[in-house]
Design a protein around this motif. Structure first.
Motif, PDB file in Angstrom:
ATOM      1  N   PRO A  62     -15.936  13.083  43.140  1.00 33.59           N
ATOM      2  CA  PRO A  62     -14.620  12.884  42.537  1.00 33.59           C
ATOM      3  C   PRO A  62     -14.399  11.433  42.129  1.00 33.59           C
ATOM      4  O   PRO A  62     -15.033  10.519  42.664  1.00 33.59           O
ATOM      5  N   ILE A  63     -13.509  11.217  41.187  1.00 34.72           N
ATOM      6  CA  ILE A  63     -13.189   9.861  40.739  1.00 34.72           C
ATOM      7  C   ILE A  63     -12.285   9.167  41.749  1.00 34.72           C
ATOM      8  O   ILE A  63     -12.492   7.995  42.078  1.00 34.72           O
ATOM      9  N   ILE A  64     -11.303   9.908  42.233  1.00 32.03           N
ATOM     10  CA  ILE A  64     -10.345   9.352  43.191  1.00 32.03           C
ATOM     11  C   ILE A  64     -10.716   9.786  44.609  1.00 32.03           C
ATOM     12  O   ILE A  64     -11.030  10.944  44.863  1.00 32.03           O
ATOM     13  N   PHE A  65     -10.675   8.835  45.524  1.00 25.35           N
ATOM     14  CA  PHE A  65     -10.950   9.088  46.931  1.00 25.35           C
ATOM     15  C   PHE A  65      -9.625   9.001  47.681  1.00 25.35           C
ATOM     16  O   PHE A  65      -8.979   7.947  47.700  1.00 25.35           O
ATOM     17  N   ALA A  66      -9.171  10.113  48.250  1.00 25.83           N
ATOM     18  CA  ALA A  66      -7.922  10.144  49.015  1.00 25.83           C
ATOM     19  C   ALA A  66      -8.255  10.130  50.499  1.00 25.83           C
ATOM     20  O   ALA A  66      -8.930  11.032  50.997  1.00 25.83           O
ATOM     21  N   GLN A  67      -7.796   9.114  51.189  1.00 29.06           N
ATOM     22  CA  GLN A  67      -8.141   8.944  52.601  1.00 29.06           C
ATOM     23  C   GLN A  67      -6.880   8.875  53.453  1.00 29.06           C
ATOM     24  O   GLN A  67      -5.921   8.181  53.114  1.00 29.06           O
ATOM     25  N   LYS A  68      -6.881   9.595  54.558  1.00 25.42           N
ATOM     26  CA  LYS A  68      -5.726   9.610  55.445  1.00 25.42           C
ATOM     27  C   LYS A  68      -5.550   8.261  56.130  1.00 25.42           C
ATOM     28  O   LYS A  68      -6.480   7.724  56.726  1.00 25.42           O
ATOM     29  N   ARG A  69      -4.366   7.692  56.000  1.00 28.91           N
ATOM     30  CA  ARG A  69      -4.019   6.435  56.642  1.00 28.91           C
ATOM     31  C   ARG A  69      -2.699   6.604  57.388  1.00 28.91           C
ATOM     32  O   ARG A  69      -1.978   7.570  57.186  1.00 28.91           O
ATOM     33  N   ILE A  70      -2.396   5.627  58.239  1.00 27.32           N
ATOM     34  CA  ILE A  70      -1.161   5.668  59.010  1.00 27.32           C
ATOM     35  C   ILE A  70      -0.140   4.729  58.372  1.00 27.32           C
ATOM     36  O   ILE A  70      -0.406   3.544  58.177  1.00 27.32           O
ATOM     37  N   GLY A  71       1.026   5.288  58.051  1.00 24.93           N
ATOM     38  CA  GLY A  71       2.063   4.519  57.382  1.00 24.93           C
ATOM     39  C   GLY A  71       3.173   4.080  58.323  1.00 24.93           C
ATOM     40  O   GLY A  71       2.991   3.980  59.543  1.00 24.93           O
ATOM     41  N   LYS A  72       4.338   3.822  57.748  1.00 25.75           N
ATOM     42  CA  LYS A  72       5.480   3.311  58.497  1.00 25.75           C
ATOM     43  C   LYS A  72       5.875   4.269  59.621  1.00 25.75           C
ATOM     44  O   LYS A  72       5.918   5.481  59.444  1.00 25.75           O
ATOM     45  N   ASN A  73       6.135   3.690  60.782  1.00 29.05           N
ATOM     46  CA  ASN A  73       6.546   4.446  61.973  1.00 29.05           C
ATOM     47  C   ASN A  73       5.548   5.527  62.382  1.00 29.05           C
ATOM     48  O   ASN A  73       5.916   6.544  62.969  1.00 29.05           O
ATOM     49  N   GLY A  74       4.266   5.308  62.063  1.00 30.42           N
ATOM     50  CA  GLY A  74       3.218   6.231  62.499  1.00 30.42           C
ATOM     51  C   GLY A  74       3.072   7.478  61.658  1.00 30.42           C
ATOM     52  O   GLY A  74       2.329   8.389  62.029  1.00 30.42           O
ATOM     53  N   VAL A  75       3.761   7.547  60.515  1.00 35.43           N
ATOM     54  CA  VAL A  75       3.675   8.725  59.649  1.00 35.43           C
ATOM     55  C   VAL A  75       2.431   8.633  58.766  1.00 35.43           C
ATOM     56  O   VAL A  75       2.264   7.664  58.032  1.00 35.43           O
ATOM     57  N   PRO A  76       1.554   9.628  58.816  1.00 30.50           N
ATOM     58  CA  PRO A  76       0.329   9.591  58.013  1.00 30.50           C
ATOM     59  C   PRO A  76       0.588   9.927  56.543  1.00 30.50           C
ATOM     60  O   PRO A  76       1.543  10.620  56.214  1.00 30.50           O
ATOM     61  N   PHE A  77      -0.260   9.415  55.682  1.00 27.40           N
ATOM     62  CA  PHE A  77      -0.208   9.732  54.265  1.00 27.40           C
ATOM     63  C   PHE A  77      -1.614   9.582  53.702  1.00 27.40           C
ATOM     64  O   PHE A  77      -2.514   9.043  54.366  1.00 27.40           O
ATOM     65  N   TYR A  78      -1.822  10.055  52.476  1.00 30.70           N
ATOM     66  CA  TYR A  78      -3.127   9.903  51.839  1.00 30.70           C
ATOM     67  C   TYR A  78      -3.091   8.722  50.871  1.00 30.70           C
ATOM     68  O   TYR A  78      -2.318   8.710  49.915  1.00 30.70           O
ATOM     69  N   MET A  79      -3.912   7.720  51.150  1.00 31.10           N
ATOM     70  CA  MET A  79      -4.008   6.536  50.309  1.00 31.10           C
ATOM     71  C   MET A  79      -5.085   6.761  49.249  1.00 31.10           C
ATOM     72  O   MET A  79      -6.177   7.235  49.554  1.00 31.10           O
ATOM     73  N   TYR A  80      -4.776   6.427  48.003  1.00 31.67           N
ATOM     74  CA  TYR A  80      -5.690   6.653  46.890  1.00 31.67           C
ATOM     75  C   TYR A  80      -6.512   5.404  46.577  1.00 31.67           C
ATOM     76  O   TYR A  80      -5.998   4.283  46.574  1.00 31.67           O
ATOM     77  N   LYS A  81      -7.787   5.637  46.303  1.00 28.94           N
ATOM     78  CA  LYS A  81      -8.668   4.564  45.843  1.00 28.94           C
ATOM     79  C   LYS A  81      -9.638   5.166  44.831  1.00 28.94           C
ATOM     80  O   LYS A  81      -9.919   6.368  44.870  1.00 28.94           O
TER      81      LYS A  81
END
Length: 222
Positions: A62-81
């Motif tokens: 794939p062109i975009i790599f979506a990786q699970k990261r930890i965001g504000k107050n411990g809420v996870p999200f998928y960061m795009y690269k």
């Protein structure tokens, strides 16, 4: 995605003197994020198209790599690269762990064999981070804030490190302009905590301008 349970009271620090910020700061910050990310995506859309084609022609996956990261107050999200590694990079990690050059739970090595030809270039110029403008537009990230960690890294945080999670993760911060991969894990966490304590609109603007030089090549990028 469910919030990661890391047993920490974020509200206590969000309201503590030295960490709390007024609503005006957050409104200005969000306005900068929305306008900046939208205008940025429009202006660099030709570059994004070129990078998409280059990545696709260079290697399978794939062109975009979506990786699970930890965001504000411990809420996870998928960061795009933009994908900069071969598709089975995670499977090959085990064979390389003994060569890790970073302290703590992070993994980085010079001349990582999993990085593609195009991937090496976009990492050196930090262009692999450009898709995070979408994360910023969505409100999952901000232009300036502590860089988001992987869940497995957060699980190994000491309690004082978890304080960084009261701030929304960012595209750039002190760590990004002060050595990046030449800064060990504990010092990275200290820089993030320093930002959480220092943050204000003027500091955010200064860090954004300091980051521009990274886009033209950073000796610390890998």
């Amino acid at each position: 995605m469910e919030q990661v349970n890391i047993n920490f009271n974020y509200d206590e620090y969000n309201n503590m003197e030295g960490y709390k910020r007024g609503m005006g700061y957050f409104l200005i910050k969000r306005l900068i994020d929305i306008v900046g990310s939208f205008v940025g995506l429009v202006l660099i859309s030709p570059l994004l198209l070129v990078l998409c084609v280059a990545i696709k022609l260079d290697s399978k996956g794939p062109i975009i790599f979506a990786q699970k990261r930890i965001g504000k107050n411990g809420v996870p999200f998928y960061m795009y690269k933009f994908r900069s590694m071969i598709v089975d990079a995670e499977e090959r990690l085990g064979a390389l762990k003994e060569k890790n050059e970073m302290s703590g739970p992070m993994f980085k090595i010079k001349d990582d064999p999993r990085i593609t030809k195009v991937g090496r270039f976009i990492r050196k110029t930090s262009m692999d981070e450009l898709p995070q403008l979408l994360n910023i537009l969505k409100g999952e990230m901000t232009f300036v804030g502590p860089r988001p960690n992987l869940p497995k890294e957060v699980e190994k945080f000491d309690d004082w490190m978890k304080i960084k999670l009261i701030a929304k993760p960012g595209l750039t911060c002190y760590w990004q302009v002060m050595g990046r991969n030449d800064v060990d894990f504990e010092d990275w966490m200290k820089l993030d905590l320093k930002y959480v304590q220092d943050r204000n609109t003027w500091l955010d603007i200064k860090l954004i301008f300091k980051t521009f030089k990274v886009l033209f090549g950073d000796e610390h990028a890998r």
